[in-house]
Design a protein around this motif. Structure first.
Motif, PDB file in Angstrom:
ATOM      1  N   ASN A  57       4.632  27.491 -11.713  1.00 56.62           N
ATOM      2  CA  ASN A  57       3.299  27.322 -12.283  1.00 56.62           C
ATOM      3  C   ASN A  57       3.237  26.815 -13.720  1.00 56.62           C
ATOM      4  OD1 ASN A  57       4.004  29.696 -13.432  1.00 56.62           O
ATOM      5  ND2 ASN A  57       2.571  30.979 -12.280  1.00 56.62           N
ATOM      6  N   THR A  58       4.390  26.390 -14.246  1.00 58.97           N
ATOM      7  CA  THR A  58       4.348  25.651 -15.514  1.00 58.97           C
ATOM      8  C   THR A  58       5.256  24.423 -15.397  1.00 58.97           C
ATOM      9  OG1 THR A  58       6.226  26.821 -16.487  1.00 58.97           O
ATOM     10  CG2 THR A  58       4.038  27.763 -16.908  1.00 58.97           C
ATOM     11  N   PRO A  59       4.957  23.352 -16.132  1.00 56.15           N
ATOM     12  CA  PRO A  59       5.835  22.170 -16.096  1.00 56.15           C
ATOM     13  C   PRO A  59       7.260  22.524 -16.523  1.00 56.15           C
ATOM     14  CG  PRO A  59       3.738  21.612 -17.123  1.00 56.15           C
ATOM     15  CD  PRO A  59       3.724  23.100 -16.929  1.00 56.15           C
ATOM     16  N   GLU A  60       7.388  23.396 -17.539  1.00 52.90           N
ATOM     17  CA  GLU A  60       8.721  23.760 -18.020  1.00 52.90           C
ATOM     18  C   GLU A  60       9.482  24.517 -16.937  1.00 52.90           C
ATOM     19  OE1 GLU A  60       5.823  24.686 -19.581  1.00 52.90           O
ATOM     20  OE2 GLU A  60       5.852  22.991 -20.959  1.00 52.90           O
ATOM     21  N   LYS A 120       8.098  22.063  -3.315  1.00 45.12           N
ATOM     22  CA  LYS A 120       6.765  22.426  -2.799  1.00 45.12           C
ATOM     23  C   LYS A 120       5.919  23.039  -3.917  1.00 45.12           C
ATOM     24  CE  LYS A 120       4.543  24.871   1.023  1.00 45.12           C
ATOM     25  NZ  LYS A 120       4.784  25.459   2.348  1.00 45.12           N
ATOM     26  N   LEU A 121       4.756  22.476  -4.120  1.00 40.55           N
ATOM     27  CA  LEU A 121       3.938  22.856  -5.272  1.00 40.55           C
ATOM     28  C   LEU A 121       2.878  23.891  -4.934  1.00 40.55           C
ATOM     29  CD1 LEU A 121       3.264  19.333  -6.859  1.00 40.55           C
ATOM     30  CD2 LEU A 121       5.259  20.819  -7.133  1.00 40.55           C
ATOM     31  N   THR A 122       2.614  24.739  -5.903  1.00 40.59           N
ATOM     32  CA  THR A 122       1.526  25.707  -5.767  1.00 40.59           C
ATOM     33  C   THR A 122       0.214  25.101  -6.262  1.00 40.59           C
ATOM     34  OG1 THR A 122       0.659  27.853  -6.486  1.00 40.59           O
ATOM     35  CG2 THR A 122       2.114  26.731  -8.026  1.00 40.59           C
ATOM     36  N   PRO A 123      -0.893  25.416  -5.579  1.00 43.45           N
ATOM     37  CA  PRO A 123      -2.191  24.945  -6.073  1.00 43.45           C
ATOM     38  C   PRO A 123      -2.757  25.862  -7.163  1.00 43.45           C
ATOM     39  CG  PRO A 123      -2.493  26.172  -4.039  1.00 43.45           C
ATOM     40  CD  PRO A 123      -1.009  26.158  -4.307  1.00 43.45           C
ATOM     41  N   SER A 172      -1.038  17.656 -11.509  1.00 44.22           N
ATOM     42  CA  SER A 172      -0.340  16.412 -11.860  1.00 44.22           C
ATOM     43  C   SER A 172       0.780  16.674 -12.864  1.00 44.22           C
ATOM     44  CB  SER A 172      -1.296  15.398 -12.480  1.00 44.22           C
ATOM     45  OG  SER A 172      -2.447  15.317 -11.739  1.00 44.22           O
ATOM     46  N   ASP A 173       0.515  17.540 -13.830  1.00 48.82           N
ATOM     47  CA  ASP A 173       1.552  17.832 -14.837  1.00 48.82           C
ATOM     48  C   ASP A 173       2.758  18.492 -14.178  1.00 48.82           C
ATOM     49  OD1 ASP A 173      -0.192  16.868 -16.667  1.00 48.82           O
ATOM     50  OD2 ASP A 173      -0.698  18.796 -17.588  1.00 48.82           O
ATOM     51  N   ILE A 174       2.490  19.375 -13.228  1.00 45.33           N
ATOM     52  CA  ILE A 174       3.579  20.078 -12.535  1.00 45.33           C
ATOM     53  C   ILE A 174       4.358  19.069 -11.692  1.00 45.33           C
ATOM     54  CG2 ILE A 174       4.118  21.913 -10.874  1.00 45.33           C
ATOM     55  CD1 ILE A 174       2.716  23.214 -13.142  1.00 45.33           C
ATOM     56  N   ALA A 175       3.627  18.190 -11.003  1.00 48.92           N
ATOM     57  CA  ALA A 175       4.266  17.195 -10.139  1.00 48.92           C
ATOM     58  C   ALA A 175       5.146  16.252 -10.963  1.00 48.92           C
ATOM     59  CB  ALA A 175       3.190  16.398  -9.400  1.00 48.92           C
ATOM     60  N   ALA A 176       4.636  15.805 -12.090  1.00 47.82           N
ATOM     61  CA  ALA A 176       5.406  14.887 -12.942  1.00 47.82           C
ATOM     62  C   ALA A 176       6.683  15.560 -13.430  1.00 47.82           C
ATOM     63  CB  ALA A 176       4.543  14.441 -14.129  1.00 47.82           C
ATOM     64  N   ALA A 177       6.577  16.831 -13.769  1.00 49.42           N
ATOM     65  CA  ALA A 177       7.758  17.561 -14.266  1.00 49.42           C
ATOM     66  C   ALA A 177       8.808  17.674 -13.163  1.00 49.42           C
ATOM     67  CB  ALA A 177       7.344  18.945 -14.767  1.00 49.42           C
ATOM     68  N   ALA A 178       8.370  17.927 -11.933  1.00 46.64           N
ATOM     69  CA  ALA A 178       9.319  18.042 -10.811  1.00 46.64           C
ATOM     70  C   ALA A 178       9.980  16.694 -10.546  1.00 46.64           C
ATOM     71  CB  ALA A 178       8.592  18.541  -9.564  1.00 46.64           C
ATOM     72  N   GLU A 179       9.198  15.625 -10.609  1.00 52.31           N
ATOM     73  CA  GLU A 179       9.768  14.285 -10.376  1.00 52.31           C
ATOM     74  C   GLU A 179      10.810  13.949 -11.459  1.00 52.31           C
ATOM     75  OE1 GLU A 179       7.182  10.829 -11.114  1.00 52.31           O
ATOM     76  OE2 GLU A 179       8.092   9.868  -9.367  1.00 52.31           O
ATOM     77  N   ALA A 188      13.372  15.807  -8.326  1.00 50.00           N
ATOM     78  CA  ALA A 188      12.884  15.989  -6.951  1.00 50.00           C
ATOM     79  C   ALA A 188      12.874  14.638  -6.229  1.00 50.00           C
ATOM     80  CB  ALA A 188      11.469  16.566  -6.968  1.00 50.00           C
ATOM     81  N   ASP A 189      13.260  14.643  -4.955  1.00 50.36           N
ATOM     82  CA  ASP A 189      13.212  13.411  -4.161  1.00 50.36           C
ATOM     83  C   ASP A 189      11.837  13.218  -3.540  1.00 50.36           C
ATOM     84  OD1 ASP A 189      15.969  12.664  -4.441  1.00 50.36           O
ATOM     85  OD2 ASP A 189      16.447  14.334  -3.114  1.00 50.36           O
ATOM     86  N   ALA A 190      11.133  14.324  -3.295  1.00 52.51           N
ATOM     87  CA  ALA A 190       9.795  14.271  -2.694  1.00 52.51           C
ATOM     88  C   ALA A 190       9.063  15.543  -3.096  1.00 52.51           C
ATOM     89  CB  ALA A 190       9.888  14.173  -1.172  1.00 52.51           C
ATOM     90  N   LEU A 191       7.754  15.524  -2.929  1.00 53.29           N
ATOM     91  CA  LEU A 191       6.942  16.712  -3.214  1.00 53.29           C
ATOM     92  C   LEU A 191       6.195  17.098  -1.954  1.00 53.29           C
ATOM     93  CD1 LEU A 191       5.363  15.583  -6.618  1.00 53.29           C
ATOM     94  CD2 LEU A 191       7.333  17.103  -6.302  1.00 53.29           C
ATOM     95  N   SER A 192       6.013  18.398  -1.734  1.00 53.51           N
ATOM     96  CA  SER A 192       5.111  18.827  -0.666  1.00 53.51           C
ATOM     97  C   SER A 192       4.047  19.704  -1.305  1.00 53.51           C
ATOM     98  CB  SER A 192       5.871  19.570   0.450  1.00 53.51           C
ATOM     99  OG  SER A 192       6.548  20.692  -0.037  1.00 53.51           O
ATOM    100  N   LEU A 193       2.798  19.557  -0.842  1.00 54.77           N
ATOM    101  CA  LEU A 193       1.711  20.354  -1.387  1.00 54.77           C
ATOM    102  C   LEU A 193       0.537  20.313  -0.413  1.00 54.77           C
ATOM    103  CD1 LEU A 193      -0.389  18.378  -3.915  1.00 54.77           C
ATOM    104  CD2 LEU A 193       1.833  17.439  -3.336  1.00 54.77           C
ATOM    105  N   ILE A 194      -0.178  21.466  -0.317  1.00 53.35           N
ATOM    106  CA  ILE A 194      -0.151  22.613  -1.204  1.00 53.35           C
ATOM    107  C   ILE A 194       0.360  23.865  -0.480  1.00 53.35           C
ATOM    108  CG2 ILE A 194      -2.086  21.865  -2.636  1.00 53.35           C
ATOM    109  CD1 ILE A 194      -3.930  23.746  -1.079  1.00 53.35           C
ATOM    110  N   ASN A 195       0.907  24.790  -1.251  1.00 48.88           N
ATOM    111  CA  ASN A 195       1.122  26.129  -0.717  1.00 48.88           C
ATOM    112  C   ASN A 195      -0.242  26.845  -0.717  1.00 48.88           C
ATOM    113  OD1 ASN A 195       2.299  28.647   0.030  1.00 48.88           O
ATOM    114  ND2 ASN A 195       4.202  28.029  -0.969  1.00 48.88           N
TER     115      ASN A 195
END
Ligand SMILES: Cc1cc2nc3c(=O)[nH]c(=O)nc-3n(C[C@H](O)[C@H](O)[C@H](O)COP(=O)(O)O)c2cc1C
Length: 306
Positions: free
Chosen positions: A143-146, A166-169, A175-182, A186-193
């Protein structure tokens, strides 16, 4: 004329169609295999695995809500080693991709599981950094970019399979969380939990779930999930697997148009064991109706109102 090609390639994971059973709603496929031909499902994300077996939370741990459900299962599972020794071989009888969904209390546990699973006969690892139902770890990483950058980059060093995060809503800016994972590999993202929720028995004046709170899923969450996929698609370049309330092909197409390259079907599998197949048929009908030859041609083809 049948010229629709349902195959998709998500960061090297080859799927015969874009519909994957979502983690926690399809077990390890055994129970569903009595009712559904697993060969017809693009992939199965198995029940969330932990390093050691877990009993999960006390019951009641599911509650129906308008257009959805709350769950606080709490990652009940037999542990990653049991999965490797007893479940992979069963799933491999079918031509469906196997995605190992993992969760842990510490980053070290995630890394150890990624290491062990990298030598197993699976197609990808999905990092559950987003489960709202366990007290220690898990959601705290997501739940944080860091936090998400830290866990993704560390697991990356141990993971020799495609890595889906896999991202939490339950965050302010997905978007900030997704960018940090990329950025962290991360090779891909799945969302939402699931979305953190609560239901109260007013006569008893107590929460219905023994855990007090739980994760909301099902049709009720779909507009939130579609909006999040739409935002994340505008932020990252890696593929997105969209989920949240999908129970028909048309639901799935919303996610594809918003930017998903594939979809997962969760709660609907608990209601209709063959939900993934029906969703897939619905996608194919849409493609025929609109002249799309490949699933990838739909991804992100949303035309925004000006
Ligand atoms: C009963 C239940 C158990 C779940 N267990 C997991 C899990 O172990 N790991 C995980 O990443 N997500 C888990 N989820 C979340 C789903 O995979 C999915 O992200 C969420 O339910 C939204 O999709 P849906 O509305 O189609 O169900 C679970 C959901 C439900 C309903």
């Amino acid at each position: 004329m049948n010229n629709t090609d349902l195959t998709v390639d998500i960061c090297g994971i080859k799927l015969k169609n874009p519909v994957i059973a979502a983690s926690g709603t399809f077990g390890f496929g055994r129970e569903h295999s009595d009712y559904v031909d697993l060969n017809k499902i693009g992939g199965i994300s198995v029940k969330g695995l932990t390093l050691n077996p877990r009993e999960g939370n006390k019951p009641p741990r599911v509650a129906e809500t308008p257009a959805g459900m709350l769950n606080s299962v709490g990652l009940q599972n037999p542990g990653v080693r049991y999965f490797i020794e007893n479940e992979i071989q069963f799933l491999r009888q079918f031509s469906t991709a196997i995605i190992a969904n993992i969760a842990g209390n510490t980053i070290e546990e995630y890394c150890e599981m990624a290491e062990i699973l990298s030598d197993a006969d699976i197609d990808a690892i999905e990092l559950n950094v987003s489960c709202p139902n366990v007290k220690a770890g898990c959601v705290a990483f997501g739940n944080t970019p860091e936090g998400i950058a830290d866990i993704t980059s560390q697991v990356r060093k141990h993971c020799r399979k495609p890595l889906i995060v896999k991202l939490t809503p339950n965050v302010t800016s997905i978007s900030d969380i997704a960018a940090a994972a990329e950025d962290a590999g991360a090779d891909a993202l799945s969302l939402i939990n699931t979305l953190l929720g609560m239901a109260i028995d007013i006569e008893a004046r107590r929460p219905i779930l023994a855990n007090n709170t739980g994760g909301l899923s099902g049709p009720a969450v779909k507009p939130v999930a579609v909006r999040m996929v739409y935002e994340v698609y505008r932020t990252v370049k890696i593929p997105i697997i969209g989920m949240g309330g999908i129970s028909t092909g048309n639901d799935a197409v919303e996610f594809l148009l918003a930017g998903a390259s594939a979809v997962m079907v969760g709660t609907a599998c608990l209601v209709y064991p063959d939900a993934c197949i029906k969703v897939c048929e619905g996608i194919e009908q849409y493609m025929k109706r609109h002249g799309f030859c490949r699933v990838a041609d739909i991804t992100g083809k949303l035309m925004l109102n000006t």
